[in-house]
Design a protein around this motif. Structure first.
Motif, short mmCIF file in Angstrom:
data_model
loop_
_atom_site.label_atom_id
_atom_site.label_comp_id
_atom_site.label_asym_id
_atom_site.label_seq_id
_atom_site.Cartn_x
_atom_site.Cartn_y
_atom_site.Cartn_z
N SER A 16 0.83 -1.21 0.00
CA SER A 16 0.00 0.00 0.00
C SER A 16 0.86 1.26 0.00
O SER A 16 0.37 2.34 -0.27
CB SER A 16 -0.91 0.02 1.23
N ILE A 17 2.16 1.11 0.34
CA ILE A 17 3.06 2.27 0.46
C ILE A 17 2.45 3.25 1.47
O ILE A 17 2.29 4.45 1.22
CB ILE A 17 3.30 2.96 -0.91
N LEU A 18 2.09 2.70 2.62
CA LEU A 18 1.28 3.46 3.57
C LEU A 18 1.89 4.81 3.95
O LEU A 18 1.22 5.83 3.95
CB LEU A 18 1.03 2.62 4.83
N ALA A 19 3.17 4.81 4.32
CA ALA A 19 3.84 6.09 4.61
C ALA A 19 4.95 6.22 3.56
O ALA A 19 6.01 5.62 3.69
CB ALA A 19 4.43 6.07 6.02
N PRO A 20 4.70 7.00 2.49
CA PRO A 20 5.61 6.95 1.32
C PRO A 20 7.00 7.50 1.57
O PRO A 20 7.93 7.08 0.92
CB PRO A 20 4.89 7.79 0.27
N TRP A 21 7.14 8.46 2.48
CA TRP A 21 8.47 9.03 2.67
C TRP A 21 8.61 9.66 4.05
O TRP A 21 7.63 10.03 4.69
CB TRP A 21 8.78 10.07 1.59
N ALA A 22 9.85 9.75 4.50
CA ALA A 22 10.18 10.49 5.73
C ALA A 22 11.40 11.34 5.37
O ALA A 22 11.83 11.34 4.21
CB ALA A 22 10.47 9.52 6.86
N ALA A 23 11.97 12.06 6.33
CA ALA A 23 13.11 12.91 5.95
C ALA A 23 14.04 13.18 7.13
O ALA A 23 13.62 13.14 8.29
CB ALA A 23 12.61 14.22 5.38
N LYS A 24 15.30 13.44 6.79
CA LYS A 24 16.36 13.69 7.79
C LYS A 24 17.08 14.97 7.42
O LYS A 24 17.09 15.40 6.26
CB LYS A 24 17.40 12.57 7.74
N VAL A 25 17.76 15.54 8.41
CA VAL A 25 18.63 16.68 8.13
C VAL A 25 19.81 16.62 9.11
O VAL A 25 19.65 16.12 10.23
CB VAL A 25 17.86 18.02 8.24
N GLN A 26 20.98 17.12 8.67
CA GLN A 26 22.14 17.13 9.58
C GLN A 26 22.81 18.50 9.57
O GLN A 26 22.74 19.22 8.57
CB GLN A 26 23.13 16.05 9.17
N GLU A 27 23.44 18.81 10.71
CA GLU A 27 24.06 20.13 10.85
C GLU A 27 25.46 20.18 10.26
O GLU A 27 26.16 21.18 10.38
CB GLU A 27 24.13 20.52 12.33
N VAL A 28 25.91 19.06 9.69
CA VAL A 28 27.26 19.03 9.10
C VAL A 28 27.17 18.57 7.64
O VAL A 28 26.20 17.92 7.25
CB VAL A 28 28.18 18.03 9.86
N ASP A 29 28.20 18.92 6.85
CA ASP A 29 28.27 18.41 5.48
C ASP A 29 28.45 16.89 5.57
O ASP A 29 29.18 16.41 6.45
CB ASP A 29 29.50 18.98 4.76
N ILE A 30 27.80 16.17 4.68
CA ILE A 30 27.98 14.72 4.71
C ILE A 30 28.29 14.21 3.31
O ILE A 30 28.10 14.92 2.32
CB ILE A 30 26.73 13.97 5.26
N SER A 31 28.71 12.94 3.29
CA SER A 31 28.93 12.28 2.01
C SER A 31 28.03 11.04 1.98
O SER A 31 28.00 10.28 2.95
CB SER A 31 30.41 11.91 1.91
N LEU A 32 27.29 10.89 0.88
CA LEU A 32 26.35 9.77 0.79
C LEU A 32 26.35 9.24 -0.64
O LEU A 32 26.19 10.04 -1.58
CB LEU A 32 24.95 10.29 1.17
N GLY A 33 26.55 7.94 -0.78
CA GLY A 33 26.55 7.34 -2.12
C GLY A 33 27.57 7.96 -3.03
O GLY A 33 27.35 8.07 -4.24
#
Ligand code: HEM
Length: 477
Positions: free
Chosen positions: A349-366
């Motif tokens: 059903s994709i009941l809750a399709p998305w959530a979100a995060k934030v950080q106070e520092v620069d990050i590296s992802l993927g």
């Protein structure tokens, strides 16, 4: 080819390559943010890609398109804000401990839940409040709630039994009424054992929720309009009810075993002044009513389409509780197949399709850099449809969650309640409550779908059926 012409071709090629490189790797209104993350350029400094969201149908549907085109990490503009979205178990793992949430992605709900809601509380303040309130949904509390869930499940069964044979039943109306009662009575106490209070809460809450859904769909409220008056009145009524509950509990304090979520807020005035109390009382209703109501609705709907699964659930109910009058806390962990069915319903059903995060520092992802303060969406719904993880993803198949199949899957492939750093506080509650309701409803009735319906989804903050789902029931012996 003359040398001059050859040089021209090389020059044009280099310029074009540089242009396409810039197109792909630089996205910002006014070219302010440089990124290597593929995705959309902003259409407008204020509105960013809001038009693209509207054209796609919803943020979830835009994310589906973007991830399909560009892969597990994409970028776009949520209004004026450069935003990243990820749909990959390894990246989820890297974000697993992050607590903070970007408030700007949820501002639309502020008129309902209030600026002081837990939804916007980050850092120390957010941790402190979660630490206090999470105790309301502990295993011990759930054991206390079990009797209440049984009563409510039986009450609904009695009501359903009294309907004429082959009556067309509006499924989501029933499931929402049940979960609104379940959460209200267990979190706010006996006040909601009074049917009139419960009815009033449901009525006012639904007006507010519809208003939020309309805003999410882009319908702006006109100052002073009838719509605005209706909404303001409903919100006022909800808040007045919470104040009334607080007053009544002050005058007549609950016995130790009757203490609930609202009492925790009332007892900790250093953390919860009146406006925070009102904000969080509303936030937990908003967080819990529709999510669990629609999960129950989707689960029963899938069981009507998959009668052999419904039969297996029924056999499990007979095996675990037989004709025992009520379902006890000791029975809950025995419903292994039921939990698989609920998980598959959450996924499909994709009941809750998305959530979100934030950080106070620069990050590296993927392999990409993400500047501090950038909202990072965890595209839960995109991942729950990823065919590399879930072959034939549109098929309802609870065996995907059998213990053997779970073993072979990435630990972060299925996160319907968000990541561990700030997991939904109501996740145990939802599984527990729905196990009791489902066991009672499946033990008492065989459910079928009224023929000729095309059930479509609307992907808001919670995924709901576009129109009512109509079902039939047949009483079991
Ligand atoms: C099937 C049911 C449910 C689903 C799928 C669901 C899903 C979620 C998700 C994905 C989040 C965001 C987590 C994050 O930011 O990473 C969340 C947060 C939240 N949920 Fe649920 N939820 C459900 C039931 C409930 C219930 C029953 C309650 C009430 C007890 C509840 C109250 C909340 C609240 C208050 C938040 C915000 C918490 C915070 O800001 O720290 N949810 N939920």
């Amino acid at each position: 080819m003359t040398p001059v012409f050859a040089a021209l071709v090389v020059l044009v090629t280099v310029v074009l390559a540089a242009y396409f490189y810039m197109q792909r790797h630089t996205v910002s209104p006014g070219w302010k943010v440089k990124t290597t993350i593929p995705g959309l350029q902003s259409n407008d400094p204020q509105n960013g890609n809001f038009t693209d969201i509207a054209i796609a149908g919803s943020l979830h549907e835009l994310l589906v398109n973007l991830h399909k085109t560009h892969g597990p990490i994409v970028s776009f503009w949520f209004g004026p804000k450069f935003t990243v979205s990820v749909a990959d178990p390894d990246m989820f793992k890297e974000l697993k401990a992050v607590f903070d949430r970007p408030p700007e992605l949820f501002r639309l709900f502020e008129p309902l839940i209030g600026p002081e809601s837990i939804q916007y509380a980050n850092g120390f303040e957010g941790h402190k409040r979660r630490k206090l309130t999470d105790a309301s949904w502990s295993h011990d509390m759930l054991r206390h709630f079990c009797e209440n869930f049984n009563e409510l499940g039986e009450e609904m069964s009695t009501k359903l039994s009294s309907l004429p044979k082959m009556e067309h039943i509006p499924l989501s109306q029933y499931t929402l009424a049940l979960t609104i009662k379940g959460l209200s009575q267990t979190s706010f106490g006996d006040y909601f054992k009074d049917d009139e209070h419960c009815h009033n809460m449901k009525h006012n809450y639904e007006i507010c929720w519809e208003e939020m859904e309309s805003r999410l769909g882009g319908a702006q409220m006109v100052e002073g309009s009838e719509r605005q008056k209706r909404y303001d009145e409903a919100l006022g009524n909800m808040r007045a009810m919470v104040k009334d509950i607080v007053q009544k509990r002050k005058e007549n304090p609950p016995k130790p075993h009757e203490r609930a979520f609202i009492d925790l807020l009332m007892e900790n005035e250093d953390i919860y002044d009146e406006s925070k109390l009102l904000a969080d009382a509303t936030s937990y209703m908003v967080g819990g009513f529709h999510t669990s109501g629609y999960l129950l609705c989707w689960t029963i709907y899938y069981l009507t389409l998959n009668q052999e699964v419904q039969e297996k659930v029924y056999q499990e109910v007979l095996r675990v509780v037989g004709s025992k009058e009520s379902i006890g806390p000791e029975d809950i962990p025995q419903f292994q197949y039921m939990k698989q069915v609920m998980n598959e319903s959450l996924r499909l059903s994709i009941l809750a399709p998305w959530a979100a995060k934030v950080q106070e520092v620069d990050i590296s992802l993927g392999g990409h850099s993400i500047p501090k303060g950038t909202p990072v969406i965890t595209a839960l719904g995109v991942m729950s449809q990823d065919e590399k993880i879930w072959p034939n993803p549109k098929k309802f198949d609870p065996d995907r969650f059998s213990p053997e199949n779970v073993k072979g899957r990435h630990q972060f492939a299925f996160q319907p309640f968000g990541l561990p750093g700030r997991i939904c506080p109501g996740y145990r509650f939802a599984y527990y409550e729905l196990t009791v309701f489902m066991a009672i409803l499946i033990r008492n009735f065989k459910w079928t779908l009224v023929e000729g319906q095309l059930v479509e989804s609307v992907y808001g903050l919670v995924t709901s059926p576009k129109e009512e789902v109509w079902v039939h029931i047949e009483k079991r012996q």
